[in-house]
Design a protein around this motif. Sequence first.
Motif, mmCIF file in Angstrom:
data_model
loop_
_atom_site.group_PDB
_atom_site.id
_atom_site.type_symbol
_atom_site.label_atom_id
_atom_site.label_comp_id
_atom_site.label_asym_id
_atom_site.label_seq_id
_atom_site.Cartn_x
_atom_site.Cartn_y
_atom_site.Cartn_z
ATOM 1 N N GLY A 257 0.808 -1.168 0.058
ATOM 2 C CA GLY A 257 0.086 -0.060 0.189
ATOM 3 C C GLY A 257 0.852 1.387 -0.016
ATOM 4 N N ALA B 16 -6.885 5.545 -1.622
ATOM 5 C CA ALA B 16 -7.252 4.219 -1.231
ATOM 6 C C ALA B 16 -7.066 4.256 0.256
ATOM 7 N N GLU B 17 -6.371 4.891 1.075
ATOM 8 C CA GLU B 17 -5.948 4.686 2.366
ATOM 9 C C GLU B 17 -5.509 6.285 2.658
ATOM 10 N N GLU C 257 -5.914 7.966 5.409
ATOM 11 C CA GLU C 257 -5.430 8.096 6.765
ATOM 12 C C GLU C 257 -3.710 7.980 6.812
ATOM 13 N N LYS C 258 -3.297 7.267 5.709
ATOM 14 C CA LYS C 258 -1.966 7.238 5.599
ATOM 15 C C LYS C 258 -1.155 8.578 5.340
#
Length: 435
Positions: A180, A234-235, A237-238
């Motif tokens: 990821g 897609a993420e 929060e990263k």
Amino acid sequence: MTQAEPTAGFATTQLHAGYVPGTPEFTVLPPVYQSSAYAFSSLTEAREKFALREKGYIYSRNNNPTQAVLEQRLARLEGGVAAAAVASGQAAVALATLALLGRGGHIVAASQLYGGTVDLFDDTFRDFGLDVTFVDQDDLDGWRRAVRPSTRAFFAESVANPIAQVLDISAVAHIAHEAGVPLVIDNTVATPFLLRPRDFGADIVVHSATKFIGGHGSSLGGVVVDLGTFDFSAEPEKWPGLFVPHWRYGDVSLWEAFGRERAFTTLVKSKFVGDLGPALSPFNAFQLIQGLETLDLRVSRHVENAKAVAAFLDAHPSVGVVFHPSIETNPWRARAETYLPKGSPSVFAFELAPSDEDTFDRVERVIDALRTIRLVANIGDARTIVAHPASMTHNHMTPDQLAAAGISQGTIRISVGLEEAADIIADLDQALARA
Ligand SMILES: Cc1ncc(COP(=O)(O)O)c(C=O)c1O
């Protein structure tokens, strides 16, 4: 007339992308906008631009029209969506990775990196509380095992300086994406003419434009190119730097304000270049644009000359290993056929053949005997250059780090230039007689 049609070939794009002659003077070349700052027509305009609600130039630490031509041209040549030009290759590496790592992030990096990048990750980044794991770039399980919950980027050179190790970009990109995170590729040695990392799944490219892009050893510069392939959303929060609304940008997130295409390069420029200060001078941007105009021609000749020099060195009795993918026994020869179909770059290393005499003394005699070839801590110059990595670019690395990068006391790095190949070979021949 447009800047360069989207379907234009490499040579047309390297001449036209990013600039249309126009007002005020219709200069056929992009002008050097040598101005620190820009006048606003009203306080309202200034306020809107400072809040990043309106596009436009404010101050040349953040943006400059000559820089913008370089950015657009290189983004096109790499097949990317946007680019950020900065003061040096070192700044490009630092800011691209800082923008990804955020607070307390971890990076997985190849051991086979330029010494300055190793110092940055292993020393300065650790001072900032960022962490790095180095892995042998051919050890795919090593990349996989190094991933942690805090990992935010993979980093490697497409063709590693100095031993011309060709990265299996597709395989490493696949592992990065499973984890990821984006794969950042330093494409300095290969250039987009020989290899486009995007074609093999990479997400962000960095360059020391000081090298082949400028091509004449005159100007430092660096570029970060967002290839537009990594789905940060897609993420989210990263990547708080992209997705958390910030007071600096009027309480909206960069993703919201600039969209997928410009969010990452805006983070690099408006936060990191703005706060840390490594802006590219407009004059250097102009020289790098000039260099780009002949990139394909120069690199083609570098490639031909390098092949001839590598073959000569390989046949010389005083030379041991020659780390060039054109050599039959080179471990990365097959990979070079996939990744470098136009030929292998002109930056590579060779070792003197073993002898009872002290290796350093022999290396010193050979290097000091060179007449046309210069001893210089640079690569990608029009001139042929050698360096002794163990005492120069990589001098502060530990024996273990040197071994991991494939460097010994007998390693000589060469960056083959644009002279007549016969003259480069004749100079090496007379110098190697001292070995
Ligand atoms: C592969 C690579 N990346 C980055 C850099 C750093 O670039 P600069 O010297 O432009 O800061 C260098 C410099 O030699 C390099 O060889």
